[in-house]
Design a protein around this motif. Structure first.
Motif: not given
Length: 387
Positions: A335-350
């Motif tokens: 779950v934590q690994e998946a959450f980290s991936r999600l945050h990377e994408v939303w962060r890249a989108n600003g």
């Protein structure tokens, strides 16, 4: 790695033995779990996720465009633009909202009964598509989230479900009281669309026959969820800029999936379904047992996108994902690994402020009152609703 491989091979339904200069596979005598072939790890290593998000992606918009095209190609069995032709067949007035039973064409093949809640007062209102869980219980589907009427057996069953997972609440009715139009539907196999023995006999047979027909169980559900989202957004009392998908368990999978794939959905609330594919491929996990897993398995997806990648195709839309720290179905590290991936994408989108992920340490596989209150308050905030 070597230790884990040895353990997995010990669980395999076949083993390798030596005979002279040759090795060959033979049946394992003592195998507590027969989910894995002996070459399990080699196949797992070949899961490429070739279109997955990574730190080399230069354009989040281009990644989303290409990922959506591939996800829609693999997930949706066909396109469907059948007119909805909706008819209300029953209604009751409740405190602050009206509850209706509405029939509409969810596809060219299926005309279904849904539960629709509309707040009092002038619209357009924000809206939410409620997507129920699997739960190994099939006499109810749409009734898991919305309190039904005129059917004592289903009302009793759904109240038991609400008591077990939702602190006695019907989350759909709760959101209607907060001023949201709510639509709750049956997935194929639940509620009005179920058959006797579906729990023990029919799920895997249905999935197999849909494969034979060039489709998939998960694909049919995904297509119908998109169609339901389009139907909800088409209603005159709905504000098309504020339409959420809300789901628990399998419904959470459906919620982030339709948030990614449907232009009609503008935000997602997903409770108790997020992890990586590899993280769920562990002994005893439901994803390896057949039956319920077929509602969420899209053929060939592992060649291109992982679960968090599909969910991340929703960015930059607002998305909330909750998990229970005591949820045995979803290993916390995955779950934590998946959450980290999600945050990377939303962060890249600003827009990382539009993503909320949270592991509730003391929660199991539930969507309790405090979790609902937190999720609905967040949704109000995303939709600009002040209370």
């Amino acid at each position: 790695m070597m230790k884990s491989l040895i353990i997995l091979c010990a669980l395999a339904w076949v083993s390798v033995i030596a005979y002279g200069d040759s090795q060959y596979q033979t049946q394992a005598i003592d195998s507590p779990d027969r989910s894995f072939p002996v070459f399990y790890q080699q196949l797992k290593d070949k899961m490429s996720f070739s279109m997955a998000w990574n730190d080399k992606v230069k354009s989040p918009k281009r990644w989303r465009k290409q990922g959506l095209a591939k996800a829609r190609e693999l997930i949706f069995p066909y396109e469907d633009n059948t007119p909805f032709d909706a008819v209300v067949i029953d209604s009751v007035e409740r405190d602050g909202y009206r509850a209706e039973k509405v029939v509409f064409n969810i596809s060219a093949e299926s005309r279904v009964l849904a539960l629709l809640l509309t707040p009092d007062g002038d619209g357009p209102h924000p809206a939410a598509l409620f997507l129920h869980d699997h739960g190994a219980r099939f006499d109810i589907g749409k009734e898991k989230f919305v309190q039904t009427w005129g059917d004592d057996a289903r009302l009793k069953s759904s109240q038991q479900w609400a008591d077990k997972y939702f602190s006695g609440r019907f989350p759909g009715d709760e959101l209607a009281r907060r001023g949201y139009v709510v639509l709750s539907i049956d997935a194929l196999g639940w509620g009005d669309r179920s058959v006797p023995g579906f729990k023990t006999d029919s799920q895997q047979a249905l999935a197999s026959n849909l494969f034979n027909l060039g489709s998939s169980f998960a694909g049919i559900i995904a297509l119908e969820d998109k169609r339901a989202a389009d139907f909800l957004a088409s209603l005159p009392q709905v504000d098309t800029k504020r339409v959420a998908a809300v789901g628990f368990s399998m419904g959470a999978f459906r919620a982030w999936q339709v948030a990614a794939l449907s232009d009609s959905i503008t935000a997602g609330v997903a409770d108790c379904w997020m992890a990586t594919m590899k993280g769920l491929m562990v002994p005893g996990n439901n994803q390896l047992k057949g039956q319920s897993s077929f509602t969420m398995l899209h053929p060939y997806m592992a060649r291109y996108l992982d679960y968090p990648d599909i969910a991340a195709l929703a960015a930059p839309k607002p998305l909330l994902v909750f998990a229970g720290g005591q949820d045995k179905l979803f290993p916390v590290d995955s779950v934590q690994e998946a959450f980290s991936r999600l945050h990377e994408v939303w962060r890249a989108n600003g827009v990382e402020d539009r993503l909320l992920t949270r592991i509730w340490p003391d929660k199991s596989h539930t969507f309790t009152e405090d979790m609902q209150d937190a999720a609905f308050a967040w949704l109000d905030q995303q939709f600009g609703i002040n209370r």
